[in-house]
Design a protein around this motif. Structure first.
Motif, short mmCIF file in Angstrom:
data_model
loop_
_atom_site.label_atom_id
_atom_site.label_comp_id
_atom_site.label_asym_id
_atom_site.label_seq_id
_atom_site.Cartn_x
_atom_site.Cartn_y
_atom_site.Cartn_z
N GLU A 117 2.06 -7.79 -1.47
CA GLU A 117 3.75 -6.39 -1.43
C GLU A 117 3.91 -5.74 -0.05
O GLU A 117 2.54 -5.34 0.68
CB GLU A 117 2.96 -5.42 -2.56
N LEU A 118 4.57 -5.57 0.36
CA LEU A 118 5.45 -5.22 0.87
C LEU A 118 5.88 -3.95 1.29
O LEU A 118 6.57 -3.10 -0.31
CB LEU A 118 6.18 -5.81 2.09
N SER A 119 6.00 -2.94 1.84
CA SER A 119 6.93 -2.06 2.47
C SER A 119 9.00 -1.93 1.88
O SER A 119 9.47 -1.20 1.97
CB SER A 119 6.56 -0.34 2.59
N GLN A 120 8.99 -2.87 3.31
CA GLN A 120 10.22 -3.21 3.44
C GLN A 120 10.02 -5.22 3.97
O GLN A 120 8.82 -5.59 4.29
CB GLN A 120 10.63 -2.32 5.01
N GLU A 121 11.07 -5.49 3.91
CA GLU A 121 11.21 -7.20 4.30
C GLU A 121 11.01 -7.63 5.53
O GLU A 121 10.65 -8.28 5.21
CB GLU A 121 12.91 -7.44 3.89
N ASP A 122 11.50 -6.59 6.38
CA ASP A 122 10.39 -6.68 7.77
C ASP A 122 9.50 -6.74 7.71
O ASP A 122 8.69 -6.32 9.40
CB ASP A 122 11.16 -6.59 8.53
N GLU A 123 8.54 -6.31 7.25
CA GLU A 123 7.22 -5.43 7.41
C GLU A 123 6.82 -6.46 7.81
O GLU A 123 6.02 -7.45 7.82
CB GLU A 123 6.30 -4.85 6.12
N LEU A 124 5.35 -6.20 9.41
CA LEU A 124 4.89 -7.19 9.91
C LEU A 124 3.06 -7.12 8.85
O LEU A 124 2.85 -5.87 8.36
CB LEU A 124 4.00 -6.53 11.28
N PHE A 125 2.35 -8.28 9.21
CA PHE A 125 1.12 -8.53 8.06
C PHE A 125 0.26 -9.03 8.65
O PHE A 125 1.15 -10.20 8.99
CB PHE A 125 1.32 -8.48 6.40
N GLU A 126 -1.01 -8.13 8.64
CA GLU A 126 -1.63 -9.79 9.49
C GLU A 126 -2.38 -11.02 7.74
O GLU A 126 -2.29 -10.91 6.97
CB GLU A 126 -3.53 -8.96 9.11
#
Length: 154
Positions: A117-126
């Motif tokens: 789950e992300l905070s915003q659509e374009d959020e980067l994640f490992e």
């Protein structure tokens, strides 16, 4: 308004299992239309009812409320569509995010997916090493669709 921003991936190998502790989930659907889903779920000793709107990309409206576990069990047994989804959910923290890895049982045995789950659509994640093909946009992998078309039938 509750918003869910989520990406979903297949899982490759067993590397994710190291140190992962799982919780058994049972969930069923009262409504699985494309416009909305209504889900009842138990996870251990708690019950929840969740209403989700249709996805728009990776975003959708989501409203979840805790309900008595006894009520959730009764709804699952009496009112929900069949089959009931049974899975073990593992939470794995990596960087700033917690991955939820679902290992499905029963009619969907053999399917293992990971969601973040992300905070915003374009959020980067490992991306963990065990992350496979992204299936966010493939409706076959929606839990609601695994009721009408279980993984064993693919």
């Amino acid at each position: 308004m509750g918003i869910e921003i989520e990406r979903k991936f297949l899982v490759e190998g067993d590397g994710w299992r190291s140190g992962a502790q799982g919780t058994r989930y049972r969930q069923g659907f009262l409504n699985t239309s494309k416009a909305r889903t209504v889900r009842v779920r138990t996870d251990g000793y708690r019950g929840f009812i969740t209403v989700k709107g249709p996805p728009v990309g990776i975003v959708r409206n989501e409203y979840e409320y805790e309900i008595p576990a006894r009520d959730a069990d009764a709804i699952l047994e009496i009112l929900c569509e069949r089959p009931i989804i049974v899975k073990i959910r593992y939470r794995i923290t990596l960087g700033q995010h917690t991955w939820e890895v679902d290992e499905f049982l029963g009619e969907n045995e053999g399917l293992i997916v990971a969601e973040v789950e992300l905070s915003q659509e374009d959020e980067l994640f490992e991306r963990p090493a065990w992350l496979g093909l992204e299936v966010t946009d493939d409706p076959r992998y929606y839990n609601a669709n695994l009721v009408s078309n279980p993984y064993k039938n693919w």
